[in-house]
Design a protein around this motif. Structure first.
Motif, mmCIF file in Angstrom:
data_model
loop_
_atom_site.group_PDB
_atom_site.id
_atom_site.type_symbol
_atom_site.label_atom_id
_atom_site.label_comp_id
_atom_site.label_asym_id
_atom_site.label_seq_id
_atom_site.Cartn_x
_atom_site.Cartn_y
_atom_site.Cartn_z
ATOM 1 N N PHE A 71 0.837 -1.206 0.000
ATOM 2 C CA PHE A 71 0.000 0.000 0.000
ATOM 3 C C PHE A 71 0.874 1.260 0.000
ATOM 4 O O PHE A 71 0.609 2.208 -0.748
ATOM 5 C CB PHE A 71 -0.921 0.005 1.210
ATOM 6 C CG PHE A 71 -1.699 1.294 1.355
ATOM 7 C CD1 PHE A 71 -2.820 1.524 0.580
ATOM 8 C CD2 PHE A 71 -1.301 2.276 2.257
ATOM 9 C CE1 PHE A 71 -3.535 2.712 0.694
ATOM 10 C CE2 PHE A 71 -1.996 3.456 2.375
ATOM 11 C CZ PHE A 71 -3.120 3.675 1.593
ATOM 12 N N HIS A 72 1.901 1.282 0.819
ATOM 13 C CA HIS A 72 2.767 2.453 0.872
ATOM 14 C C HIS A 72 3.457 2.695 -0.476
ATOM 15 O O HIS A 72 3.678 3.845 -0.874
ATOM 16 C CB HIS A 72 3.819 2.286 1.972
ATOM 17 C CG HIS A 72 3.293 2.564 3.346
ATOM 18 N ND1 HIS A 72 2.848 3.813 3.734
ATOM 19 C CD2 HIS A 72 3.117 1.752 4.424
ATOM 20 C CE1 HIS A 72 2.427 3.765 4.993
ATOM 21 N NE2 HIS A 72 2.576 2.523 5.426
ATOM 22 N N ILE A 123 -5.095 6.665 -3.878
ATOM 23 C CA ILE A 123 -5.496 8.015 -3.459
ATOM 24 C C ILE A 123 -6.114 8.774 -4.627
ATOM 25 O O ILE A 123 -7.122 9.482 -4.458
ATOM 26 C CB ILE A 123 -4.282 8.781 -2.896
ATOM 27 C CG1 ILE A 123 -3.828 8.138 -1.572
ATOM 28 C CG2 ILE A 123 -4.625 10.252 -2.679
ATOM 29 C CD1 ILE A 123 -2.538 8.712 -1.028
ATOM 30 N N LEU A 124 -5.553 8.620 -5.827
ATOM 31 C CA LEU A 124 -6.102 9.299 -6.998
ATOM 32 C C LEU A 124 -7.528 8.834 -7.277
ATOM 33 O O LEU A 124 -8.436 9.662 -7.460
ATOM 34 C CB LEU A 124 -5.222 9.037 -8.226
ATOM 35 C CG LEU A 124 -5.758 9.575 -9.564
ATOM 36 C CD1 LEU A 124 -5.879 11.088 -9.517
ATOM 37 C CD2 LEU A 124 -4.856 9.134 -10.718
ATOM 38 N N ALA A 125 -7.738 7.516 -7.313
ATOM 39 C CA ALA A 125 -9.068 6.983 -7.591
ATOM 40 C C ALA A 125 -10.066 7.407 -6.512
ATOM 41 O O ALA A 125 -11.220 7.752 -6.806
ATOM 42 C CB ALA A 125 -9.016 5.458 -7.684
ATOM 43 N N ALA A 150 -13.389 9.761 -6.872
ATOM 44 C CA ALA A 150 -14.675 9.256 -6.377
ATOM 45 C C ALA A 150 -15.334 10.268 -5.439
ATOM 46 O O ALA A 150 -16.556 10.483 -5.487
ATOM 47 C CB ALA A 150 -14.469 7.925 -5.656
ATOM 48 N N LEU A 151 -14.545 10.883 -4.580
ATOM 49 C CA LEU A 151 -15.084 11.899 -3.668
ATOM 50 C C LEU A 151 -15.621 13.095 -4.448
ATOM 51 O O LEU A 151 -16.692 13.634 -4.130
ATOM 52 C CB LEU A 151 -13.998 12.340 -2.685
ATOM 53 C CG LEU A 151 -13.603 11.327 -1.611
ATOM 54 C CD1 LEU A 151 -12.369 11.801 -0.851
ATOM 55 C CD2 LEU A 151 -14.763 11.081 -0.639
ATOM 56 N N ILE A 156 -4.060 1.840 -9.139
ATOM 57 C CA ILE A 156 -5.272 2.047 -9.936
ATOM 58 C C ILE A 156 -5.883 0.704 -10.331
ATOM 59 O O ILE A 156 -7.099 0.514 -10.258
ATOM 60 C CB ILE A 156 -4.928 2.892 -11.185
ATOM 61 C CG1 ILE A 156 -4.580 4.320 -10.753
ATOM 62 C CG2 ILE A 156 -6.094 2.900 -12.169
ATOM 63 C CD1 ILE A 156 -3.912 5.138 -11.838
ATOM 64 N N ALA A 157 -5.029 -0.233 -10.751
ATOM 65 C CA ALA A 157 -5.517 -1.563 -11.133
ATOM 66 C C ALA A 157 -6.155 -2.274 -9.944
ATOM 67 O O ALA A 157 -7.167 -2.964 -10.086
ATOM 68 C CB ALA A 157 -4.364 -2.406 -11.683
#
Length: 340
Positions: free
Chosen positions: A21-22, A29-31, A35-36, A73-74
């Motif tokens: 994750f790191h 975070i981009l996706a 979404a937000l 992203i994937a």
């Protein structure tokens, strides 16, 4: 390239998952940010969150060229989508399903068989092999790129080139993305109510992600019915793989079961109908599932490059487009006879 941690990984792999994750958090975070933003537009301006998530995501396609970003992203487009779809099982009741009746459920199976046969027939007319027809017809009839990869895995390698599989994946993804935007407007123009529109979306759009996006862009009811209908098609994938294996039994091998998220969806739907659950829990899961799906659609948008989708050229997409229109025509005829 590192492998994304799978949903439900053993606890012993927690540290590895945290490190992953790191390393790839940028894509996640981009996706999530897209979404937000899409959810904000939905809540304050009535803009369809799923559609805007796809469109905004496509504007950031250049971010997918960075390997670390691409991995995150994937993960969102694949694993979070599957988790979000699985959690939808807690939303759907047998009362919802009963609104469809037995005829539309049979219709899904009939359209799947006809599309497979049509895929083979059209492929032969285009001078292509039966195997290629099964590949393209199956990807349109069942679940897009996922079905294409699964069918390719059981077809004998000598009957297919890698370019054939790539063309099918690219073509069916392109058709599915277009359908996600066009079909909701088409079905509305036909005068279909939310339940019927949801059924038509679930019965005709190829990939699960685009079905979810199109369904919930109409309404929550349409989204629920579209997802259920789509999963009926996905559930028939092992049957199709078995049939393909039998057809090429002297040359092919391998077996496949239901995808884990389809099994989870079914289990959660059974739990929802037979186990009393707190409304607060159902509301939380509902909100969580919907947001996961918006994140997944955002990631799908980032992964979508119109230039690459249409790179094989118009001729290479014609056969898949014909299969797509054939399935749509069947569904419209079915709707006029049984739904309208």
């Amino acid at each position: 390239m590192s492998e994304a941690p799978q949903i439900g990984a053993p606890l012993s792999k927690q540290r590895q998952a945290i490190e992953w994750f790191h390393l790839h958090r940028g894509g996640i975070i981009l996706a999530t940010t897209i979404a937000l933003a899409s959810s904000f537009l939905d809540e304050h301006y009535g803009a369809p969150a799923m559609l805007f998530a796809l469109l905004i995501g496509m504007a950031f396609n250049f971010m997918n060229e960075t390997p670390r970003m691409a991995e995150g992203i994937a993960f969102c487009a694949r694993d979070l989508l599957r988790l979000g779809v699985a959690l939808l099982g807690l939303r759907l009741t047998f009362a919802d399903v009963s609104q469809l009746g037995i005829t539309p459920i049979i219709g899904v199976a009939v359209m799947l068989v006809l599309t497979l046969l049509g895929g083979v027939l059209f492929a032969r007319l285009f001078g292509r092999s039966t195997a290629f027809g099964l590949l393209t017809g199956g990807s349109v009839a069942i679940c897009g790129a996922s079905a294409a990869m699964a069918i390719a895995a059981v077809l004998p390698k000598k009957h297919l080139k890698e370019e054939d599989v790539l063309l099918t994946v690219v073509g069916v993804t392109a058709m599915s993305t277009i359908a996600m935007i066009v079909y909701p407007m088409l079905f509305k123009s036909l005068g279909l109510a939310d339940i019927e529109s949801g059924y038509m979306i679930g019965a005709t759009i190829h990939d699960v992600a685009q079905v979810v996006g199109a369904g919930y862009s109409v309404s929550d009811t349409a989204g629920d019915i579209a997802t259920f209908t789509k999963l009926l098609r996905v559930a028939l994938l092992p049957v199709v793989l078995l049939a393909v294996t039998i057809i090429f039994r002297k040359e092919s091998g391998g077996t496949a079961g239901l995808p884990w998220f389809v099994v989870a969806f079914i289990i959660l739907m059974i739990v929802r109908n037979f186990v009393p659950l707190p409304e607060a829990l159902l509301s939380f899961v509902n909100d969580a599932s919907r947001f996961l799906l918006v994140v997944a659609i955002s990631a799908l948008g980032v992964k979508t490059s119109l230039q690459k989708l249409f790179a094989p050229g118009v001729k290479g997409l014609v056969l898949i487009a014909v299969d797509t229109v054939f399935l749509l025509a069947q569904a419209i005829i079915f709707a006029h006879i049984f739904l309208l």
